[in-house]
Motif scaffolding. Sequence first.
Motif, PDB file in Angstrom:
ATOM      1  N   THR A 136      10.973 -22.528 -14.697  1.00 30.47           N
ATOM      2  CA  THR A 136      10.564 -23.658 -15.545  1.00 30.47           C
ATOM      3  C   THR A 136      10.043 -24.805 -14.696  1.00 30.47           C
ATOM      4  O   THR A 136      10.650 -25.164 -13.677  1.00 30.47           O
ATOM      5  N   LYS A 137       8.938 -25.383 -15.127  1.00 33.68           N
ATOM      6  CA  LYS A 137       8.418 -26.573 -14.461  1.00 33.68           C
ATOM      7  C   LYS A 137       8.553 -27.763 -15.400  1.00 33.68           C
ATOM      8  O   LYS A 137       8.327 -27.643 -16.610  1.00 33.68           O
ATOM      9  N   TYR A 189       9.347 -27.712 -10.109  1.00 33.01           N
ATOM     10  CA  TYR A 189      10.352 -26.754 -10.580  1.00 33.01           C
ATOM     11  C   TYR A 189      11.696 -27.411 -10.911  1.00 33.01           C
ATOM     12  O   TYR A 189      12.049 -28.460 -10.374  1.00 33.01           O
ATOM     13  N   LEU A 190      12.421 -26.736 -11.780  1.00 30.17           N
ATOM     14  CA  LEU A 190      13.810 -27.084 -12.082  1.00 30.17           C
ATOM     15  C   LEU A 190      14.713 -26.169 -11.267  1.00 30.17           C
ATOM     16  O   LEU A 190      14.616 -24.940 -11.356  1.00 30.17           O
ATOM     17  N   VAL A 191      15.593 -26.766 -10.466  1.00 34.66           N
ATOM     18  CA  VAL A 191      16.595 -26.031  -9.688  1.00 34.66           C
ATOM     19  C   VAL A 191      17.956 -26.222 -10.347  1.00 34.66           C
ATOM     20  O   VAL A 191      18.284 -27.325 -10.816  1.00 34.66           O
ATOM     21  N   SER A 220       9.649 -30.586  -1.814  1.00 34.15           N
ATOM     22  CA  SER A 220       8.586 -31.276  -2.553  1.00 34.15           C
ATOM     23  C   SER A 220       8.217 -30.588  -3.863  1.00 34.15           C
ATOM     24  O   SER A 220       7.718 -31.247  -4.788  1.00 34.15           O
ATOM     25  N   GLU A 221       8.457 -29.290  -3.970  1.00 34.17           N
ATOM     26  CA  GLU A 221       8.059 -28.558  -5.175  1.00 34.17           C
ATOM     27  C   GLU A 221       9.043 -28.728  -6.332  1.00 34.17           C
ATOM     28  O   GLU A 221       8.811 -28.238  -7.435  1.00 34.17           O
ATOM     29  N   VAL A 222      10.165 -29.410  -6.089  1.00 35.78           N
ATOM     30  CA  VAL A 222      11.214 -29.561  -7.102  1.00 35.78           C
ATOM     31  C   VAL A 222      11.228 -30.988  -7.641  1.00 35.78           C
ATOM     32  O   VAL A 222      11.223 -31.954  -6.870  1.00 35.78           O
TER      33      VAL A 222
END
Length: 308
Positions: free
Chosen positions: A237-238, A251-253, A288-290
């Motif tokens: 999920t973004k 992204y969702l972590v 950075s992608e989260v």
Amino acid sequence: MWTPKGFIDEAIEKVKDEIKDEKAVIALSGGVDSSVCSVLVGEAIGDNLTAIFVDHGLLRKGEAEQVVNTFKDRLNFIYVDASDEFLEALEGVVDPEEKRKIIGKKFIDVFEREASKIDAKYLIQGTIAPDWIESQGKIKSHHNLALPSGMVLEVVEPIRELYKDEVREIGAELGLPDSIIHRQPFPGPGLAVRVIGELTREKIQICQNADAIVREEVEKSGFNKQLWQYFAALTNTKVTGVKGDQRDFGYLVVVRMVASVDAMTAYVPEIPWELIRTISKRITSEVSEVTHVSLSISDKPPATIEFA
């Protein structure tokens, strides 16, 4: 009276008597069971044991290097970087069960390919008591294993009567580092069950980086002593976030921390709020992608410990 040293001395003699001058192989994962088994049998038969470490590219950050550095000078050790093979086989696969099956088959293929070069007669396995008790005792202590190519290896299980705490005592007596002895359980398919959706090198790296922060902060706080497992999972999920003065879409972590005795059931303990905040801030600023971090608070059952 049972003592680690007494067990080691007895086990070494048994292995020497059983294997004699034949060659043996073991799949070394870096987990406590296979690590203890490898070193124990290595003490008994030396270079007649070959420990094969297959890196499927789905390990935690720094884990492959840690295993190599721990065992390369202590055992007759082979490192196989098969990450390209695994990721190619997993390309486009979304279903978690299919991922597991592909990884399991590919692992056997790679291990068998390496083992066939050695002309071994015995396969050492790190089976421990809960493994065969949960199987209702159906696993024999000494049996033959036919690999897909028709290669037949005789199985030896030197620590099959031990429980996890005893295995850790044996590991300490053998001089293994704490990072191996107290390594938290890690699934065979690795991050394939912690990265939801299709696996890519980018997503694996994101999960590795987030997970490394979780492990570092939990261990620094000492809270790991209360936990069975603690890790980060990457969802598919973004969600919208803000980085600096710009809107971002990342992204969702999900962070998961559970306590358990045997992994049959598990619960989420009360987690220090400052620890959660620190982990969240570090992940969103350093990976950075989260853009979002959430906390899983579901016990097992109804949830499982892993995400897929």
